[in-house]
Design a protein around this motif. Structure first.
Motif, PDB file in Angstrom:
ATOM      1  N   PHE A 186      88.259  -4.747  71.595  1.00 10.40           N
ATOM      2  CA  PHE A 186      89.154  -5.357  70.610  1.00 10.40           C
ATOM      3  C   PHE A 186      89.244  -6.858  70.816  1.00 10.40           C
ATOM      4  N   GLY A 187      89.752  -7.566  69.789  1.00  8.63           N
ATOM      5  CA  GLY A 187      89.850  -9.006  69.855  1.00  8.63           C
ATOM      6  C   GLY A 187      90.812  -9.481  70.935  1.00  8.63           C
ATOM      7  N   ARG A 188      90.574 -10.652  71.447  1.00  7.48           N
ATOM      8  CA  ARG A 188      91.455 -11.227  72.461  1.00  7.48           C
ATOM      9  C   ARG A 188      92.752 -11.700  71.810  1.00  7.48           C
ATOM     10  N   ALA A 189      93.761 -11.908  72.630  1.00  9.29           N
ATOM     11  CA  ALA A 189      95.066 -12.297  72.111  1.00  9.29           C
ATOM     12  C   ALA A 189      94.979 -13.612  71.342  1.00  9.29           C
ATOM     13  N   ARG A 190      94.214 -14.575  71.844  1.00 12.77           N
ATOM     14  CA  ARG A 190      94.100 -15.861  71.155  1.00 12.77           C
ATOM     15  C   ARG A 190      93.437 -15.692  69.796  1.00 12.77           C
ATOM     16  N   GLN A 191      92.414 -14.810  69.727  1.00  8.35           N
ATOM     17  CA  GLN A 191      91.781 -14.537  68.443  1.00  8.35           C
ATOM     18  C   GLN A 191      92.786 -13.939  67.471  1.00  8.35           C
ATOM     19  N   ARG A 192      93.615 -13.032  67.972  1.00 12.31           N
ATOM     20  CA  ARG A 192      94.580 -12.388  67.084  1.00 12.31           C
ATOM     21  C   ARG A 192      95.604 -13.400  66.567  1.00 12.31           C
ATOM     22  N   ARG A 193      96.010 -14.330  67.427  1.00  4.64           N
ATOM     23  CA  ARG A 193      96.961 -15.344  66.968  1.00  4.64           C
ATOM     24  C   ARG A 193      96.320 -16.245  65.913  1.00  4.64           C
ATOM     25  N   ALA A 194      95.056 -16.628  66.133  1.00  2.51           N
ATOM     26  CA  ALA A 194      94.360 -17.452  65.136  1.00  2.51           C
ATOM     27  C   ALA A 194      94.220 -16.695  63.828  1.00  2.51           C
ATOM     28  N   PHE A 195      93.889 -15.414  63.956  1.00  2.07           N
ATOM     29  CA  PHE A 195      93.774 -14.586  62.762  1.00  2.07           C
ATOM     30  C   PHE A 195      95.110 -14.510  62.042  1.00  2.07           C
ATOM     31  N   ASP A 196      96.178 -14.334  62.787  1.00  5.98           N
ATOM     32  CA  ASP A 196      97.508 -14.215  62.208  1.00  5.98           C
ATOM     33  C   ASP A 196      97.840 -15.442  61.367  1.00  5.98           C
ATOM     34  N   THR A 197      97.537 -16.627  61.904  1.00 10.70           N
ATOM     35  CA  THR A 197      97.827 -17.870  61.187  1.00 10.70           C
ATOM     36  C   THR A 197      97.066 -17.938  59.877  1.00 10.70           C
ATOM     37  N   GLN A 198      95.770 -17.658  59.930  1.00 13.81           N
ATOM     38  CA  GLN A 198      94.968 -17.740  58.717  1.00 13.81           C
ATOM     39  C   GLN A 198      95.294 -16.612  57.745  1.00 13.81           C
ATOM     40  N   ALA A 199      95.589 -15.432  58.270  1.00 15.12           N
ATOM     41  CA  ALA A 199      95.948 -14.324  57.398  1.00 15.12           C
ATOM     42  C   ALA A 199      97.195 -14.653  56.588  1.00 15.12           C
ATOM     43  N   GLN A 200      98.173 -15.269  57.236  1.00 20.27           N
ATOM     44  CA  GLN A 200      99.390 -15.650  56.535  1.00 20.27           C
ATOM     45  C   GLN A 200      99.091 -16.693  55.464  1.00 20.27           C
ATOM     46  N   ARG A 201      98.250 -17.654  55.800  1.00 22.57           N
ATOM     47  CA  ARG A 201      97.892 -18.693  54.830  1.00 22.57           C
ATOM     48  C   ARG A 201      97.180 -18.100  53.621  1.00 22.57           C
ATOM     49  N   VAL A 202      96.226 -17.190  53.877  1.00 23.16           N
ATOM     50  CA  VAL A 202      95.489 -16.582  52.779  1.00 23.16           C
ATOM     51  C   VAL A 202      96.404 -15.688  51.946  1.00 23.16           C
ATOM     52  N   THR A 203      97.270 -14.929  52.594  1.00 28.45           N
ATOM     53  CA  THR A 203      98.178 -14.044  51.867  1.00 28.45           C
ATOM     54  C   THR A 203      99.081 -14.846  50.937  1.00 28.45           C
ATOM     55  N   GLU A 204      99.662 -15.942  51.447  1.00 27.72           N
ATOM     56  CA  GLU A 204     100.518 -16.779  50.607  1.00 27.72           C
ATOM     57  C   GLU A 204      99.719 -17.403  49.466  1.00 27.72           C
ATOM     58  N   GLY A 205      98.493 -17.845  49.768  1.00 27.32           N
ATOM     59  CA  GLY A 205      97.674 -18.464  48.732  1.00 27.32           C
ATOM     60  C   GLY A 205      97.279 -17.488  47.641  1.00 27.32           C
ATOM     61  N   ILE A 206      96.919 -16.260  48.034  1.00 30.62           N
ATOM     62  CA  ILE A 206      96.551 -15.259  47.041  1.00 30.62           C
ATOM     63  C   ILE A 206      97.763 -14.893  46.189  1.00 30.62           C
ATOM     64  N   GLY A 207      98.938 -14.798  46.823  1.00 26.57           N
ATOM     65  CA  GLY A 207     100.138 -14.533  46.048  1.00 26.57           C
ATOM     66  C   GLY A 207     100.396 -15.614  45.009  1.00 26.57           C
ATOM     67  N   HIS A 208     100.215 -16.884  45.408  1.00 27.33           N
ATOM     68  CA  HIS A 208     100.372 -17.993  44.468  1.00 27.33           C
ATOM     69  C   HIS A 208      99.334 -17.907  43.355  1.00 27.33           C
ATOM     70  N   LEU A 209      98.109 -17.572  43.709  1.00 20.35           N
ATOM     71  CA  LEU A 209      97.049 -17.481  42.712  1.00 20.35           C
ATOM     72  C   LEU A 209      97.308 -16.341  41.736  1.00 20.35           C
ATOM     73  N   LEU A 210      97.832 -15.219  42.222  1.00 19.79           N
ATOM     74  CA  LEU A 210      98.204 -14.119  41.327  1.00 19.79           C
ATOM     75  C   LEU A 210      99.223 -14.582  40.288  1.00 19.79           C
ATOM     76  N   LYS A 211     100.254 -15.295  40.740  1.00 16.48           N
ATOM     77  CA  LYS A 211     101.277 -15.770  39.808  1.00 16.48           C
ATOM     78  C   LYS A 211     100.685 -16.751  38.814  1.00 16.48           C
ATOM     79  N   GLN A 212      99.825 -17.652  39.307  1.00 13.51           N
ATOM     80  CA  GLN A 212      99.232 -18.638  38.415  1.00 13.51           C
ATOM     81  C   GLN A 212      98.325 -17.977  37.383  1.00 13.51           C
ATOM     82  N   ARG A 213      97.564 -16.979  37.817  1.00 12.58           N
ATOM     83  CA  ARG A 213      96.647 -16.319  36.879  1.00 12.58           C
ATOM     84  C   ARG A 213      97.415 -15.519  35.830  1.00 12.58           C
TER      85      ARG A 213
END
Length: 422
Positions: free
Chosen positions: A149-176
């Protein structure tokens, strides 16, 4: 032996305490079928859980598959082939390959652009960068069944980007949704136009749409890039096969419908047999059972060794040779058992984006073959990196530019559905 296999004739063995490896089509079918209830559903990453591995429920999986199904067909992708060909040609015009080409960075960059186009309907550099960061941060063990499994640092990096992408996709859904009449030209457009007419009071549809876009955006980048890389690696070492595919690549039909690339499809099937992106599939035992004489307790894991099955001489004669013709009508691959070919899984968890992988791989390879001849360097350094996916790490090819006919001006895409999103 790979994965600690005691001998080539051993069909099931313990990789580690609590982890059983199986390597035959019959055993794979039993584990993947899930009809007895002994084996659970795969582990997946999810934006719902802040980068934690979860076991998705049947209802969530069904909702996601139902939402995306119309856009995962060969017909849907064929209708967009001219746009994809245009995008690939534009990219290659702007990024000519060097004489000595380090393959994977270019392929990931290109498939990221194509993935954002198919998923979101945008060619926004910002979105492509966000998608790249998501791919880079995702632990290698995202694919269900990876033994490490991924290392803890990888998971934290993933967490940061996952949150950014999730918020961005939510914004894009509303805009579309604010667009007067979004054309059904991307997965996002399809989800918006098929949303419940009575609204979404419990937020279930919104959650399914977010997760569908999030997961598809990731997988649409990775699998095509790896499949294309391995296919180019093989073609560089088999000039006769490269010449055959180039003849198909220069035919006008190659730029109108991805499904017409029959020879390229055969070569892709063979590359995926030798180097399946998902080289292990996994299930967790939910109820005590027995597999090939091995007793399994709840909580134990079973891993299906996809690459070992697909390189077994019992199912594929000369299993280590690159023989695309085995996938031609009447070829030897047609005699292989049903579950002897599992690059995309099987059963209810079969990858629904298979048509996307074949289309993006085929169109990218044919575009490259129209422009370049590829040979392997004298001392190749490529090696499979077995993490969550089987990646051709260190792949480098020598490129010889070919004479090329003039290309019509690129079509300029405009409108609300292709807006650059902040």
């Amino acid at each position: 032996m790979p994965l600690g296999r005691p001998s080539p004739s051993t069909d099931a063995w313990w990789y580690a305490p609590g982890t059983l490896i199986v390597a035959t089509p019959d055993l794979a079918r039993r584990v993947l079928a899930g009809g007895t209830g002994a084996f659970g559903v795969p582990q997946v990453f999810s934006p719902r859980t802040s980068a934690t591995v979860v076991r998705e429920t049947r209802s969530v999986r069904t909702d996601r598959n139902t939402a995306a199904r119309p856009t995962m067909s060969g017909e849907w992708i064929d209708a967009r082939t001219p746009q994809l060909v245009e995008a690939i040609d534009r990219y290659l015009d702007e990024h000519p390959l060097p004489r000595r080409w380090t393959v994977l960075p270019t392929l990931y960059d290109l498939t990221t652009a194509l993935a954002t186009r198919l998923c979101l309907g945008v060619f926004s550099p910002q979105w492509q960068e966000t998608a790249r960061l998501l791919r880079a941060a995702t632990p290698g063990a995202m694919a269900a069944g990876a033994p490490v499994f991924g290392r803890a640092r990888q998971r934290r990096a993933f967490d940061t980007q996952a949150q950014r992408v999730t918020e961005g996709i939510g914004h894009l859904l509303k805009q579309r949704r604010a667009c007067p009449a979004p054309a059904a030209d991307s997965l996002l457009d399809h989800l918006v136009t098929t949303a419940p007419r009575d609204g979404d009071p419990d937020g279930r549809a919104e959650s399914v749409h977010l997760e569908t876009l999030w997961l598809t955006l990731y997988t649409a980048q990775t699998a095509p890039a790896m499949a294309t890389g391995w296919l180019l690696h093989l073609l560089a070492r088999h000039p006769g096969n490269q010449a055959t595919l180039r003849k198909e690549a220069v035919h006008p039909d190659s730029q109108t419908a991805a499904s017409r690339l029959s020879r390229t499809r055969q070569a892709t099937d063979e590359a995926l047999r030798l180097y399946p992106p998902t080289w292990l599939l996994g299930r967790t035992v939910h109820r005590a059972t027995e597999v090939a004489g091995h007793r399994l307790a709840p909580g134990d894991d079973v891993r299906i060794a996809v690459q070992l099955i697909q390189r077994d001489a019992r199912y594929y004669p000369e299993p280590d040779r690159f023989l695309p013709e085995r996938w031609a009508p009447g070829g030897t691959a047609t005699d292989a058992p049903k579950n002897a070919y599992l690059p995309f899984g099987a059963g209810t968890h079969f990858c629904r984006g298979t048509a996307w992988v074949y289309a993006l791989t085929g169109l990218t390879v044919t575009a490259l073959l129209r422009r370049y001849a590829f040979t392997a360097p004298r001392h190749p350094a490529v090696r499979p990196r077995r993490s969550g996916h089987l990646e051709p790490t260190g792949l480098t090819l020598l490129c010889q530019p070919l004479p090329r006919a003039s290309t019509p001006p690129h079509h300029q895409v405009t409108g609300c559905r292709n807006a650059h999103v902040s």
